[in-house]
Design a protein around this motif. Structure first.
Motif, PDB file in Angstrom:
ATOM      1  N   ILE A   1      -0.946  -0.755   8.685  1.00  0.00           N
ATOM      2  CA  ILE A   1      -0.001  -0.569   7.581  1.00  0.00           C
ATOM      3  C   ILE A   1       0.742  -1.875   7.294  1.00  0.00           C
ATOM      4  CG2 ILE A   1       1.898   0.823   6.701  1.00  0.00           C
ATOM      5  CD1 ILE A   1       1.286   2.853   8.945  1.00  0.00           C
TER       6      ILE A   1
ATOM      7  N   LEU B   1       3.546   7.588   3.515  1.00  0.00           N
ATOM      8  CA  LEU B   1       2.327   7.489   4.310  1.00  0.00           C
ATOM      9  C   LEU B   1       2.467   8.264   5.609  1.00  0.00           C
ATOM     10  CD1 LEU B   1      -0.500   6.328   4.667  1.00  0.00           C
ATOM     11  CD2 LEU B   1       0.536   4.274   5.627  1.00  0.00           C
TER      12      LEU B   1
ATOM     13  N   ASN C   1      -1.082   1.657   2.568  1.00  0.00           N
ATOM     14  CA  ASN C   1       0.349   1.816   2.311  1.00  0.00           C
ATOM     15  C   ASN C   1       0.453   2.452   0.934  1.00  0.00           C
ATOM     16  OD1 ASN C   1       3.117   1.484   1.562  1.00  0.00           O
ATOM     17  ND2 ASN C   1       3.297  -0.169   3.051  1.00  0.00           N
ATOM     18  N   GLN C   2       1.316   3.426   0.793  1.00  0.00           N
ATOM     19  CA  GLN C   2       1.425   4.125  -0.489  1.00  0.00           C
ATOM     20  C   GLN C   2       2.342   3.421  -1.473  1.00  0.00           C
ATOM     21  OE1 GLN C   2       0.885   8.165   1.877  1.00  0.00           O
ATOM     22  NE2 GLN C   2       1.560   8.540  -0.205  1.00  0.00           N
TER      23      GLN C   2
ATOM     24  N   ALA D   1       1.842  -1.236  12.420  1.00  0.00           N
ATOM     25  CA  ALA D   1       2.487  -1.793  11.235  1.00  0.00           C
ATOM     26  C   ALA D   1       2.443  -3.321  11.286  1.00  0.00           C
ATOM     27  CB  ALA D   1       3.930  -1.321  11.135  1.00  0.00           C
TER      28      ALA D   1
ATOM     29  N   ILE E   1       3.576  -3.827   5.795  1.00  0.00           N
ATOM     30  CA  ILE E   1       4.908  -3.451   5.312  1.00  0.00           C
ATOM     31  C   ILE E   1       5.618  -4.694   4.804  1.00  0.00           C
ATOM     32  CG2 ILE E   1       7.100  -2.338   5.847  1.00  0.00           C
ATOM     33  CD1 ILE E   1       5.837  -0.965   8.179  1.00  0.00           C
TER      34      ILE E   1
ATOM     35  N   LYS F   1      -1.989  -5.343   0.980  1.00  0.00           N
ATOM     36  CA  LYS F   1      -3.153  -4.622   1.523  1.00  0.00           C
ATOM     37  C   LYS F   1      -4.447  -5.397   1.311  1.00  0.00           C
ATOM     38  CE  LYS F   1      -2.637  -0.681  -0.634  1.00  0.00           C
ATOM     39  NZ  LYS F   1      -3.857  -1.090  -1.327  1.00  0.00           N
TER      40      LYS F   1
ATOM     41  N   ILE G   1       6.336   3.696   3.197  1.00  0.00           N
ATOM     42  CA  ILE G   1       5.991   4.024   4.579  1.00  0.00           C
ATOM     43  C   ILE G   1       6.318   5.473   4.880  1.00  0.00           C
ATOM     44  CG2 ILE G   1       6.546   3.522   6.985  1.00  0.00           C
ATOM     45  CD1 ILE G   1       4.797   1.497   5.549  1.00  0.00           C
TER      46      ILE G   1
END
Length: 272
Positions: A164, A179, A23-24, A198, A166, A30, A176
């Motif tokens: 991912i 990404l 995830n950015q 997700a 979230i 994470k 999101i």
């Protein structure tokens, strides 16, 4: 350690499924997901390798692998003349407190953006390296850095699926979008589309905002969202502070049970 690793690498368990946990946006769970899911899968009799590919090395420090004390790390996989089999034998580590094998990170991973500037096929290095290991594990989990770059691209290209996390918070949705933009770009050049799922994390059902965000995520992503939802649990913080996984703090706490549920859901989906 090297003799132990040689013994481990001589045992095979089929072809591993590779999950890039990405995830950015930072702070969405994470590292918690990589470590806790890894331990949950081992408790379901799966052989698991967790790779810390984040230069911040949060997963490594959590397990008391301090980068300044390490001579071999995930960074060694990215040397241009790397002998992958030899490197894996050196970098795969084991802790008695966890059931999975682990590859620690190095701050030098951040140098790859410059080092790889003119390197050909620079997004395929990790994919090639993992071919050496897929026969020795059931699952390989990659804890990715929270920004676009050569490391994240390598992890996504090498993965069978991107997981991912979230956070059920409005600002988390922005990460999101970033990404997904990266995935769209990769889909234009990869032979197959990037698969993803997700995972809603840090959920507090008492908060109306959390409920609205979770409903929005499910409406937008549909079947691409795990049925498992990871709630807020103070035991995660307690586990991190003591260098342990939540199962060792309290295997019956909500967070532990939900990651076990996630592990079962993943196994069920992969076997479907």
């Amino acid at each position: 350690m090297e003799n132990t690793n040689k013994k481990q690498l001589n045992n095979t368990a089929g072809r591993a499924k590779v999950f890039a946990i990405a995830n950015q946006k930072g702070g969405v769970g994470k590292t918690t997901t990589a470590l806790t899911l890894g331990e949950a899968l081992t408790r379901l009799s799966k052989r698991v390798l967790v790779i810390d590919l984040d230069p911040h090395a949060n997963a490594s420090v959590h397990l008391s692998f301090y980068p300044e004390n390490l001579t071999v790390t995930a960074h060694d996989l990215f040397f241009e003349d790397a002998d992958f089999k030899t490197v894996w034998l050196k970098i795969v580590q084991k802790r008695e407190t966890v059931g999975f094998d682990f590859v620690p990170a190095s701050i030098r991973l951040s140098e790859l953006e410059v080092d790889f500037k003119d390197r050909k096929n620079k997004g395929m290095v990790l994919s090639k390296a993992l071919e050496e290991m897929k026969g020795h594990y059931d699952y390989i989990l990659i804890d990715c850095p929270p920004h676009v770059g050569v490391l994240l691209v390598n992890a996504i290209v090498a993965s069978d699926k991107v997981l991912i996390p979230i956070q059920t918070d409005f600002l988390a949705l922005y990460g999101i979008r970033l990404l997904f933009d990266t995935i769209k770009i990769l889909n234009k050049v990869l032979p197959r589309p990037v698969r993803f799922m997700a995972l809603p994390t840090m959920y507090d059902g008492r908060a109306g905002a959390c409920r609205r965000i979770l409903n929005l995520i499910r409406r937008k992503l549909g079947e691409k969202v795990f049925s498992t939802v990871i709630h807020m649990d103070t035991k995660f913080r307690e586990a991190c502070a003591s260098g342990r996984i939540i199962f060792d703090v309290d295997p019956n706490t909500r967070g532990a049970l939900e990651y076990m549920q996630l592990a079962r859901e993943i196994i069920r989906n992969e076997n479907a």
